[in-house]
Design an enzyme around this catalytic site. Structure first.
Site, PDB file in Angstrom:
ATOM      1  N   LYS A  14      30.443   9.390  87.342  1.00  0.00           N
ATOM      2  CA  LYS A  14      29.034   9.009  87.449  1.00  0.00           C
ATOM      3  C   LYS A  14      28.448   9.858  88.572  1.00  0.00           C
ATOM      4  O   LYS A  14      28.770   9.663  89.752  1.00  0.00           O
ATOM      5  CB  LYS A  14      28.875   7.515  87.762  1.00  0.00           C
ATOM      6  CG  LYS A  14      27.417   7.132  87.982  1.00  0.00           C
ATOM      7  CD  LYS A  14      27.237   5.675  88.343  1.00  0.00           C
ATOM      8  CE  LYS A  14      25.794   5.409  88.755  1.00  0.00           C
ATOM      9  NZ  LYS A  14      25.551   4.020  89.133  1.00  0.00           N
ATOM     10  N   GLY A  24      19.545  -2.061  92.786  1.00  0.00           N
ATOM     11  CA  GLY A  24      19.628  -3.341  93.492  1.00  0.00           C
ATOM     12  C   GLY A  24      18.326  -4.101  93.596  1.00  0.00           C
ATOM     13  O   GLY A  24      18.275  -5.157  94.224  1.00  0.00           O
ATOM     14  N   ALA A  76      20.662   0.699  86.782  1.00  0.00           N
ATOM     15  CA  ALA A  76      19.890   0.334  87.977  1.00  0.00           C
ATOM     16  C   ALA A  76      18.682  -0.540  87.682  1.00  0.00           C
ATOM     17  O   ALA A  76      17.900  -0.262  86.777  1.00  0.00           O
ATOM     18  CB  ALA A  76      19.448   1.563  88.751  1.00  0.00           C
ATOM     19  N   GLY A  77      18.571  -1.596  88.456  1.00  0.00           N
ATOM     20  CA  GLY A  77      17.400  -2.456  88.408  1.00  0.00           C
ATOM     21  C   GLY A  77      17.493  -3.601  87.414  1.00  0.00           C
ATOM     22  O   GLY A  77      16.617  -4.459  87.369  1.00  0.00           O
ATOM     23  N   ASN A 105      25.462  -4.162  88.006  1.00  0.00           N
ATOM     24  CA  ASN A 105      26.338  -4.492  89.133  1.00  0.00           C
ATOM     25  C   ASN A 105      25.776  -5.657  89.938  1.00  0.00           C
ATOM     26  O   ASN A 105      26.269  -6.776  89.904  1.00  0.00           O
ATOM     27  CB  ASN A 105      26.550  -3.260  90.005  1.00  0.00           C
ATOM     28  CG  ASN A 105      27.605  -3.445  91.086  1.00  0.00           C
ATOM     29  OD1 ASN A 105      28.100  -2.488  91.638  1.00  0.00           O
ATOM     30  ND2 ASN A 105      28.013  -4.670  91.412  1.00  0.00           N
ATOM     31  N   THR A 106      24.684  -5.391  90.666  1.00  0.00           N
ATOM     32  CA  THR A 106      24.141  -6.373  91.609  1.00  0.00           C
ATOM     33  C   THR A 106      23.887  -7.742  90.978  1.00  0.00           C
ATOM     34  O   THR A 106      24.251  -8.771  91.554  1.00  0.00           O
ATOM     35  CB  THR A 106      22.830  -5.828  92.217  1.00  0.00           C
ATOM     36  OG1 THR A 106      23.101  -4.580  92.846  1.00  0.00           O
ATOM     37  CG2 THR A 106      22.250  -6.800  93.228  1.00  0.00           C
TER      38      THR A 106
END
Lengths: 66, 261
Positions: free
Chosen positions: B97, B158, B184-185, B206-207
């Site tokens: 990545k 995040g 992301a997001g 992830n987050t």
């Protein structure tokens, strides 16, 4: 001989190879990579690469990340 | 089934390993997610520090998931290439990545450095999945230099703000000839479902999982949302209309004749 490993200097016998660094630091080399004097050293070459006095090793560790 | 590079995936939910309270919690959540591709980072070993990192690699190797090391922390193409070579040795994978974000406030990916690094890493034999802005032109350029997929952002890393870039993601998906992974997001399962309904090939989360009060249950929720979104996309979503379109026949029976008492 003295070898610089990240933020520490370690003493190794003359003629030591790269795997000796992990033995000295009591680390299992799973999930680690390293560069010698700024050049990434393939893992397959670790047992065959003899260190020289003053070598500068940068050791990296796999950590959690996104 | 999703194919990227030399691998096929049953799950279209990719997951990160950051921000979990511990490796056991991480392993449980990743198992619940069904993810077959998980990201990891690389850090310079701090020998003098007391802050030891959990062993996260062993549970991942036990789970037999595919590992996707990232180049987080790289601020230039040169640093990213160095990180990529290290990651290949640390994890024994040529999958990567690629992420280059010099700005610590918004973590916006640097498009110029990313394209430059991608070109070189593809030439070195890496399977490159670049994290990038939702820029259709950039995504085409990344595809042209040989990236195995593109990973445009929904919103800042995040931030949990969902698909702020929705209109541009749609263009990217329409144009792409490599898989599109929205990264992301994505802060809620509904965001993941929305990305999949748009036609994204996968999402990376992830987050939203790691910081949930119950990460394992949230991972399950994301798994279901991604599956639902994909099925909806493949089933052909109904078109939108400005005006109402009746679902029942309008017989007008209330206005015909007098009611029978």
């Amino acid at each position: 001989m003295l070898i610089q490993v990240n933020d520490r200097q370690i003493e190794l016998p003359l003629g030591s190879d790269v795997t000796a660094v992990f033995d000295a630091l009591e680390l299992t080399p799973l999930g680690y990579a390293l560069a010698i004097n700024g050049m990434v050293l393939p893992k397959s070459e670790w047992p065959h690469t003899r260190l020289s006095p003053g070598d500068d090793l940068a050791v990296f560790q796999v950590i959690a990340g996104g | 089934m999703l194919t990227i590079g030399d691998k096929t995936f049953h799950s279209r939910l990719f997951t990160g390993t950051g921000k979990f309270a511990g490796s056991r919690q991480m392993a449980a959540a990743l198992k619940a997610s069904g993810s077959e591709l998980v990201t990891m980072a690389l850090k310079r070993l701090e020998l003098e520090s007391q802050n030891k990192h959990d062993d996260i690699l062993s549970p991942l190797l036990t789970a037999r998931v595919n590992l996707l090391p990232n180049t987080s922390g790289a601020r230039s193409a040169e640093e990213a290439v160095f990180a990529a070579r290290l990651a290949r040795e640390a994890l024994g994978t040529h999958w990567l990545k690629l992420e280059i974000h010099p700005d610590p406030k918004y973590l916006m990916p640097d498009p110029i450095e990313t394209l430059k690094a991608a070109k070189q890493l593809v030439q070195e034999g890496f399977v490159v999945l670049p994290y990038c802005h939702a820029d259709p032109v950039l995504c085409k350029r990344l595809e042209e230099v040989g990236c195995a997929a593109v990973m445009p952002l929904g919103s800042p890393i995040g931030s949990n703000k969902g698909l702020a870039s929705r209109e541009f993601l749609q263009i990217i998906i329409d144009q792409a000839r490599v898989p599109v992974v929205v990264d992301a997001g994505i802060g809620a399962p509904s965001h993941a479902a929305e990305a999949m309904e748009l036609g994204a090939d996968a999402v990376l989360v992830n987050t939203a999982i790691a910081t949930a009060a119950n990460p394992t249950a949230m991972a399950s929720a994301f798994k279901l949302a991604v599956e639902a979104g994909r099925i909806a996309f493949e089933s052909g979503l109904a078109t939108e209309h400005t005006q109402a379109v009746a679902s029942s026949p309008l017989t007008g029976f209330l206005s015909v004749g007098e009611p029978v008492l």
